[in-house]
Scaffold this active site. Structure first.
Site, short mmCIF file in Angstrom:
data_model
loop_
_atom_site.label_atom_id
_atom_site.label_comp_id
_atom_site.label_asym_id
_atom_site.label_seq_id
_atom_site.Cartn_x
_atom_site.Cartn_y
_atom_site.Cartn_z
N GLY A 157 88.27 71.08 85.73
CA GLY A 157 86.99 71.73 85.96
C GLY A 157 87.09 72.96 86.83
CD GLU B 208 90.69 68.50 81.95
OE1 GLU B 208 89.87 69.17 82.61
OE2 GLU B 208 91.79 68.97 81.58
#
Length: 689
Positions: free
Chosen positions: A132, A155
């Site tokens: 992020g 991720e």
């Protein structure tokens, strides 16, 4: 999730932004203004690392609405450790699909608002810029990297793919194939490569950052040209061909049936790579679907297990000088890694050639870790060959990494009496010997412990910190903190045959030997284990470890463990006596000059009978360790096997697998009746509710 060398950035912005005032009424951002340039400093409270949380994005949204007089916006981090380590995993854990979709839509709206600003927007990133955090930077017009920055999307290691715009923004910005590889592997992109790919518009030392910002605001940074390939990949036929190749490569290391995230990402790009708006919508839906998958939930649990082990590494070790005795494979790697992590290291061996090889291997390691020339030089300066053992008397920690012979280790310990400085710690790297059998020879039993690294040290994140009855608690605390300073995960274990990892792993290899003795094909055994999700089949692993070492471990575990282990077949000893000790000798269970052990397996290779014989004894050994108090609890044991042996992470570790499966004691009893007492369920199973 990553292994950044955060203490070695060339010019870390240690104090940048720390004095800027907190934005009015907000907790995660500081704001400063200079000649119409607004700088927003991300500074999450109460932590040394920024994460991108719902609060961070909500507050950013409020700040974006207060830029009426600004001529440019700069986003930076006030944390010395880096820009941001990724999304707040706590915020996603346990969310159902609807809640996840709502959170994702809110986050996208904020980053879309940032991307749509009419004034120039610049992200200045350093240190960890992951997940992020990188998606936040990608929503800006320009990115300036400080030397040593490492960016990436980890991720996939959580069973997910980027979910805040990373999939479409990265593939639009740089070569789409490079972008997809970065997301599919989860590997970080070091500073120079990031600049070369166009992820960074400028790469500068910290002292030049203001000039770079000024150039970015003035429009003097040349925009990156993704090239002809990027244009071609916006066409469906080219993407189809590339996506097919990606799926084939992914299947080799991450089978679709176990790891859906890479294939969801490939499908996302294949179907929508030419239309960013459609890809954004599909990204949100795909992320929410993956979040509900069993794989993602297990891998998120593994993430929290890692965080738990990291929490046990906090504090200051007081260890600045490390002396390693033994420049073999393990000793050389321990020394090289400790020097890389800013420790002063002396390396001792009875012969000169191993010392020369150790330095050469260290130089190769530093190159592979992308250290700059100056960083590599400094690390090598900290690594000092010490054939006369002069470092023994000055070291805060002496690590004995000699061969697994009690008489040799005792001789080394005798030579340390009246030599070690007051307060120094002596640690053994033994993997198969009991500390109880060595402690009497130690100069000071209270300052003697086990420090068991795993091979290769530069890649395996776990260290077993082994206690015995006489060790001082502060010594164990110091060694755990030392592990943290090496960017490693300590697990505290009690002295026990094989400690935890080798105790649980031994039945895996020994049972494979008995299957070979029964006439089963070695490749079939290995493929069954690979199909289950193990990183390496047991036959291949035995060759990798060395059949001589396997025999030593089997002998050391033969007495003292609660659960009987099978006797190795007689032919195994004959192989060792002939010098056929495995991969290092060119021949072992496999003839490595003529055969290639299997590295992948398909769904058809999932043989339940073979898998149960290999895996359930590991669960049983794990229960024995828990009952004997060798390790604190089942979560810690699972973490030790995942990070120390690569135990199928998507299954959550042996004890989590046993809990989810539910029939392990019953299946063990059936195998006991069929194959003998080595499968007898441990008494600890009876205590489960």
């Amino acid at each position: 999730m990553t292994d950044p060398i955060d203490t070695l950035t060339a010019d870390p912005p240690a104090e940048a932004g720390a004095d800027a005032p907190r934005a009015a009424g907000l907790t995660c951002w500081r704001r400063s203004d200079s000649a119409g340039v607004v700088t927003l400093w991300l500074d999450c409270p109460g932590t040394g690392t920024n994460v991108i949380s719902e609060t961070v994005l909500r507050e950013l949204d409020a700040l974006l609405g207060d830029l009426a007089d600004a001529r440019a916006l700069v986003i930076r981090s006030a944390k010395p450790s880096g820009f941001a380590a990724g999304a707040d995993i706590d915020g996603f854990a346990g969310l159902d699909r609807d809640a996840a979709l709502s959170l994702l839509h809110q986050g996208h709206a904020v980053l879309d608002r940032l991307a749509a600003l009419e004034i120039p927007t610049v992200a200045v990133i350093h240190g960890h810029t992951l997940g992020g955090g990188l998606e936040l930077a990608l929503a800006c017009d320009r990115r300036i990297g400080l030397d040593g920055v490492k960016a990436g999307f980890p991720e996939v290691q959580l069973g997910l793919h980027p979910g805040l715009g990373g999939t479409f923004r990265l593939t639009q910005l740089i070569d789409p194939i490079e972008a997809m590889q970065a997301m599919l592997t989860g590997k970080t992109i070091h500073d120079r490569k990031a600049k070369r790919l166009g992820l960074l518009d400028a790469l500068v030392p910290g002292r030049h950052v203001e000039a770079a910002i000024e150039a970015a605001v003035a429009g003097r940074l040349k925009p990156h040209d993704a090239g002809l390939k990027a244009g071609a990949m916006r066409l469906t036929p080219a993407r189809s061909l590339a996506a097919t190749r990606m799926r084939q490569e992914a299947e080799k290391s991450a089978p679709r049936r176990h790891y859906p995230a890479p294939y969801a990402l490939i499908d996302l790009w294949h179907d929508h790579g030419g239309d960013p708006e459609a890809m954004q919508k599909a990204e949100i839906a795909s992320f929410a679907t993956l979040l509900e998958s069993a794989t993602a939930q297990a891998l998120i649990r593994v993430f929290f297990l890692r965080q738990r082990l990291k929490a046990g590494a906090k504090g200051v070790s007081g260890i600045a000088h490390v002396h390693v005795i033994g420049a073999g494979t393990m000793g050389a790697e321990i020394a090289a890694w400790a020097a890389l992590r800013a420790k002063r290291v002396t390396l001792e061996d009875v012969a000169l050639p191993p010392l020369g090889k150790a330095v050469s291997r260290a130089a190769t390691l530093y190159e592979r870790r992308h250290l700059s020339g100056i960083e590599a030089r400094d690390a090598l300066d900290r690594l000092m060959p010490d054939p006369e053992g002069l470092g023994r008397a000055r070291a805060d920690l002496v690590i004995e990494a000699a061969p697994e012979r009690p008489d040799l280790k005792e001789k080394i310990y005798a030579g340390l009496v009246d030599v070690l400085k007051p307060g120094a710690i002596l640690a053994t790297n033994t993997s198969s010997l009991r500390l109880t059998d060595l402690v009497d020879a130690a100069p000071d039993p209270a300052r003697f412990a086990g420090l068991h690294f795993f091979n290769p040290v530069s890649r395996m994140p776990l260290i077993e910190v082994v206690a015995h009855e006489a060790v001082a608690p502060e010594v164990l605390d110091s060694l755990c903190a030392f592990a943290g300073e090496l960017d490693r995960l300590p697990v505290r274990v009690r002295d026990y045959p094989g400690f935890v990892v080798n105790r649980v792993l031994a039945p895996y290899m020994l049972e494979a030997m008995l299957m070979l003795d029964e006439g089963l094909d070695k490749a079939r055994i290995d493929r069954a284990a690979l199909a289950f999700g193990m990183p390496m089949g047991p036959v291949t692993l035995a060759d990798q470890v060395g059949l001589d070492i396997c025999l030593e471990v089997a002998r050391s575990l033969a007495s003292g463990v609660a659960q009987p282990l099978p006797e190795p077949p007689a032919w195994l000893l004959e192989k060792v006596e002939k010098g056929e000790t495995g991969k290092k000798a060119g021949k072992g269970l496999y003839d490595h000059a003529r055969e290639s052990p299997p590295e992948t397996a398909g769904e058809d290779d999932e043989d339940p009978a073979i898998i149960d014989r290999l895996i359930l004894p590991m669960c049983n050994a794990g229960m024995e360790c828990l009952r004997q108090g060798v390790v604190k609890d089942a979560d810690t044991l699972d973490a030790a096997l995942i990070f120390g042996a690569g135990w199928a992470p998507f299954r959550g570790g042996p004890m989590h697998y046993a809990k989810v499966r539910g029939d392990v004691p019953e299946r063990l009893r059936a195998l006991e009746q069929q194959l003998g007492p080595r499968f007898a369920p441990d008494a600890g199973w009876d205590s489960l509710g």
